[in-house]
Design a protein around this motif. Structure first.
Motif, PDB file in Angstrom:
ATOM      1  N   TYR A  95     -11.744   5.398  -6.076  1.00  0.00           N
ATOM      2  CA  TYR A  95     -11.301   4.463  -5.033  1.00  0.00           C
ATOM      3  C   TYR A  95     -10.114   5.006  -4.245  1.00  0.00           C
ATOM      4  N   ARG A  96      -9.472   6.052  -4.767  1.00  0.00           N
ATOM      5  CA  ARG A  96      -8.350   6.648  -4.040  1.00  0.00           C
ATOM      6  C   ARG A  96      -8.807   7.574  -2.909  1.00  0.00           C
TER       7      ARG A  96
ATOM      8  N   GLU B  68      -9.706   9.066   0.407  1.00  0.00           N
ATOM      9  CA  GLU B  68      -9.325   8.647   1.755  1.00  0.00           C
ATOM     10  C   GLU B  68     -10.564   8.408   2.610  1.00  0.00           C
TER      11      GLU B  68
ATOM     12  N   ASN C 136      -9.530  -2.245  -1.557  1.00  0.00           N
ATOM     13  CA  ASN C 136      -8.102  -2.568  -1.423  1.00  0.00           C
ATOM     14  C   ASN C 136      -7.549  -3.206  -2.691  1.00  0.00           C
TER      15      ASN C 136
ATOM     16  N   ARG D 158      -6.912  -0.372  -5.133  1.00  0.00           N
ATOM     17  CA  ARG D 158      -5.786   0.473  -4.704  1.00  0.00           C
ATOM     18  C   ARG D 158      -4.460  -0.251  -4.853  1.00  0.00           C
TER      19      ARG D 158
ATOM     20  N   GLU E 117      -3.220  -0.606  -8.491  1.00  0.00           N
ATOM     21  CA  GLU E 117      -2.564   0.603  -8.994  1.00  0.00           C
ATOM     22  C   GLU E 117      -1.205   0.788  -8.330  1.00  0.00           C
ATOM     23  N   ALA E 118      -1.140   0.541  -7.024  1.00  0.00           N
ATOM     24  CA  ALA E 118       0.125   0.718  -6.304  1.00  0.00           C
ATOM     25  C   ALA E 118       1.195  -0.228  -6.836  1.00  0.00           C
TER      26      ALA E 118
ATOM     27  N   SER F 216       1.606   5.154  -1.440  1.00  0.00           N
ATOM     28  CA  SER F 216       0.540   4.725  -0.531  1.00  0.00           C
ATOM     29  C   SER F 216      -0.458   5.853  -0.279  1.00  0.00           C
TER      30      SER F 216
ATOM     31  N   VAL G 287      -2.746   6.501  -3.469  1.00  0.00           N
ATOM     32  CA  VAL G 287      -3.831   5.556  -3.765  1.00  0.00           C
ATOM     33  C   VAL G 287      -4.896   5.517  -2.675  1.00  0.00           C
ATOM     34  N   GLY G 288      -4.716   6.328  -1.610  1.00  0.00           N
ATOM     35  CA  GLY G 288      -5.807   6.475  -0.648  1.00  0.00           C
ATOM     36  C   GLY G 288      -5.577   6.009   0.767  1.00  0.00           C
ATOM     37  N   TYR G 289      -4.363   5.547   1.086  1.00  0.00           N
ATOM     38  CA  TYR G 289      -4.102   5.079   2.455  1.00  0.00           C
ATOM     39  C   TYR G 289      -3.614   6.232   3.332  1.00  0.00           C
TER      40      TYR G 289
ATOM     41  N   PHE H 101      -1.089   0.576   4.487  1.00  0.00           N
ATOM     42  CA  PHE H 101      -0.772   0.225   3.103  1.00  0.00           C
ATOM     43  C   PHE H 101       0.045  -1.063   3.045  1.00  0.00           C
TER      44      PHE H 101
END
Length: 357
Positions: A261-262, A264, A300, A303, A306-307, A323, A326-328, A334
């Motif tokens: 899920y991370r 991008e 989301n 993500r 985890e964030a 941010s 976790v993939g933003y 984010f």
């Protein structure tokens, strides 16, 4: 002309009754009902006595704003009611209604004419286009397959009908036949689609989404046996549908536990390819087993979960770094996602949580 008007009114009434009966408690249904009522004003305007034209005219100017509102509630889980587009949609309705209450449009000129009527007419076009953009941009993320097909078909038809009505009104082309044809064709098509789809697909409700922490915990627990080298039992029996769904669900959780899920710019297509399932099965899997109706919401949640954990466990790590991890792609996206889910900005969440502990 009377036949076309009667036919259009009958279709409007049929859709109104279906929506009110089955979905009247939902906000999106109430907006749809208001739009149908306004369309009735557009259709019947030539037949209404002149002393009541003010009422049908007021209904007509509400059509673009109601269409925009319908797109927001039908296609987004978080309608943007506090935005420039919302102000524009509101202006297209309130400005001419307010101006008509004090002045006669055929008499006044200058600023009153411009801000009371002309400017609002100009704004109607971008408001309608933005509504159509909401349909297009959110279509691929809708996880309810039947609703995706039916809602897009319906709202595109309604969108073009609304656009045609606005153009015909603003350019003084809205004669009796024009009104009757626009309403009759669009409402008849929508009525057929709704009856064919049994209306449930349009506003189908999904189960309550599972909390993100539960999703990650479940994924990690299901992933542990693979790390421990446990052997799976091979069976010659043909697996039933429930067993296959459990296996697909395990694949999904396993991939997510590894942090997919991370990724991008993650899309449903990329996830489906990663777990080896068709897109439609992946869509159904997320919707039916976890209760999510929108793919971006699902990603989301994972993500941000985890964030939020890292904000507390790693207080010295900059928020920007977290941010990106976790993939933003940007801190602004984010922050927006974090506040939507946690109701606090990342900075406030970190400060308040650390103070409490």
């Amino acid at each position: 002309m009377e036949f076309l008007t009667g036919f259009g009114l009958a279709c409007l009434s049929l859709i109104f009754v279906l929506i009110a009966r089955d979905f009247g408690r939902l906000t999106v249904a109430k907006v749809f009902l208001a739009l149908l009522f306004a369309a009735g004003g557009f259709l019947l305007h030539p037949l209404v006595p002149s002393q009541y034209h003010w009422f049908t005219i007021d209904l007509q100017v509400m059509v673009p704003g109601l269409f925009w509102l319908l797109c927001q509630f039908a296609f987004t889980d978080r309608p943007k009611l506090k935005s420039v587009w919302a102000v524009m949609a509101l202006y297209t309705a309130l400005a001419p209604i307010t101006a008509r209450a004090f002045w006669d449009r055929d008499v006044v000129e200058g600023g009153i004419q411009f801000f009371g009527w002309t400017f609002g007419e100009w704004l109607e076009y971008p408001v309608i286009l933005n509504g159509l953009w909401v349909i297009v941009s959110n279509w691929s993320n809708d996880l309810v397959e039947s609703r995706r097909r039916l809602r897009v078909a319906m709202l595109v038809i309604v969108g073009f009908a609304v656009g045609s009505a606005v153009v015909s009104l603003n350019f003084r082309l809205a004669g009796e036949y024009t009104r009757a044809i626009i309403v009759s064709v669009s409402t008849f098509t929508v009525a057929l689609l709704m009856l064919k789809g049994r209306t449930g697909a349009l506003y189908g409700e999904a189960p309550e989404p599972k909390p993100p922490a539960e999703l990650i915990l479940q994924a990690e627990e299901e992933l542990e046996p693979a790390f421990e080298g446990e052997k799976e039992t091979v069976s010659d029996a043909v697996p039933d549908e429930n067993t296959l769904q459990k296996e697909d669900e395990k694949k999904l959780h396993t991939v997510m536990a590894k942090g997919f899920y991370r990724t991008e710019n993650l899309t449903l297509r990329m996830l489906a390819k990663e777990i080896g399932l068709p897109e439609y099965k992946t869509r159904t899997l997320i919707n039916q087993t976890m209760g999510y109706r929108n793919f971006n919401d699902y990603i989301n949640q994972l993500r941000i979960s985890e964030a939020a954990q890292r904000l507390i466990e790693d207080p010295e790590v900059p928020i920007l770094n977290i941010s990106l991890d976790v993939g933003y792609r940007s801190i602004s996206s984010f922050n927006r996602a974090f506040k939507d889910i946690m109701s606090l900005s990342p900075t406030s969440y970190r400060q308040e949580t650390i103070q409490k502990n």
